[in-house]
Design a protein around this motif. Structure first.
Motif, PDB file in Angstrom:
ATOM      1  N   SER A 129       0.844  -1.198   0.000  1.00  0.00           N
ATOM      2  CA  SER A 129       0.000   0.000   0.000  1.00  0.00           C
ATOM      3  C   SER A 129       0.875   1.242   0.000  1.00  0.00           C
ATOM      4  CB  SER A 129      -0.896   0.029   1.242  1.00  0.00           C
ATOM      5  OG  SER A 129      -1.581   1.264   1.316  1.00  0.00           O
ATOM      6  N   TYR A 176      -0.299   4.074   0.937  1.00  0.00           N
ATOM      7  CA  TYR A 176      -0.841   4.966   1.953  1.00  0.00           C
ATOM      8  C   TYR A 176      -0.310   4.643   3.351  1.00  0.00           C
ATOM      9  CZ  TYR A 176      -4.079   5.423  -1.932  1.00  0.00           C
ATOM     10  OH  TYR A 176      -4.620   5.598  -3.169  1.00  0.00           O
ATOM     11  N   TRP A 184      -5.668  -2.578   4.080  1.00  0.00           N
ATOM     12  CA  TRP A 184      -4.736  -1.459   3.920  1.00  0.00           C
ATOM     13  C   TRP A 184      -5.481  -0.124   3.895  1.00  0.00           C
ATOM     14  CZ3 TRP A 184      -1.651  -4.330  -0.386  1.00  0.00           C
ATOM     15  CH2 TRP A 184      -0.649  -5.112   0.195  1.00  0.00           C
ATOM     16  N   ALA A 229      -5.310   3.030   6.581  1.00  0.00           N
ATOM     17  CA  ALA A 229      -5.083   4.411   6.156  1.00  0.00           C
ATOM     18  C   ALA A 229      -6.128   5.352   6.755  1.00  0.00           C
ATOM     19  CB  ALA A 229      -5.105   4.507   4.633  1.00  0.00           C
TER      20      ALA A 229
END
Length: 159
Positions: free
Chosen positions: A78, A80, A112, A116
């Motif tokens: 990811s 983020y 993920w 975030a």
């Protein structure tokens, strides 16, 4: 219709989702600059991937009502950082793309996006259309008529 800004890595599916939301034929198109449409802002992946360009996303977000953070279901990682949604001044939703891909790991992508800070997550396939109408319904405001509602209203009149 509330305006959404789409952000994510290159090849996450932002432009393809833009085409699907607009009801257009899906064709590959590399986004090289920020594209403003009536209710969609499509951003280049490089803006999210490059620290020096990332600040531009914050500025463009002021033009949107909702920020859509895209993450492909076939991503190995990811982009983020944890809790990044907390710094946004707009509502942020997560969008998992490419859910129809043979190597898709939808649950990992959703996790993920939750890490975030996304509380609302949509899973979509721009090619099959799965989940696209859910995003349109979510962005809909009072008085908006979506294409399938308009078609149903015409059918009801004919019956």
């Amino acid at each position: 219709m509330r305006k959404i800004m789409l952000l994510g890595r290159s090849e996450a599916g932002k432009t393809t989702l833009t085409q699907a939301l607009k009801g257009e034929k899906i064709t590959y198109h590399k986004t090289q600059y920020v594209n403003y449409y009536d209710v969609i802002i499509d951003t280049p992946g490089e803006y999210a991937e490059t620290a020096t360009l990332g600040g531009a996303l914050a500025i463009y977000s002021y033009e949107a009502d909702v920020i859509g953070m895209l993450l492909s279901a076939i991503e190995p990682y990811s982009l983020y950082p944890p809790c990044v949604c907390a710094i946004a001044t707009r509502e942020v939703i997560g969008i998992v793309t490419k859910i129809d891909h043979k190597d898709a790991n939808v649950e990992q992508a959703k996790e993920w996006l939750r890490l975030a800070g996304c509380e609302k997550i949509f899973c979509i396939s721009s090619y099959t259309g799965e989940g696209v109408s859910d995003i349109l319904e979510y962005l809909k405001e009072d008085g908006d008529v979506l294409p399938w509602e308009e078609a149903k209203a015409k059918d009801d009149i004919l019956i």
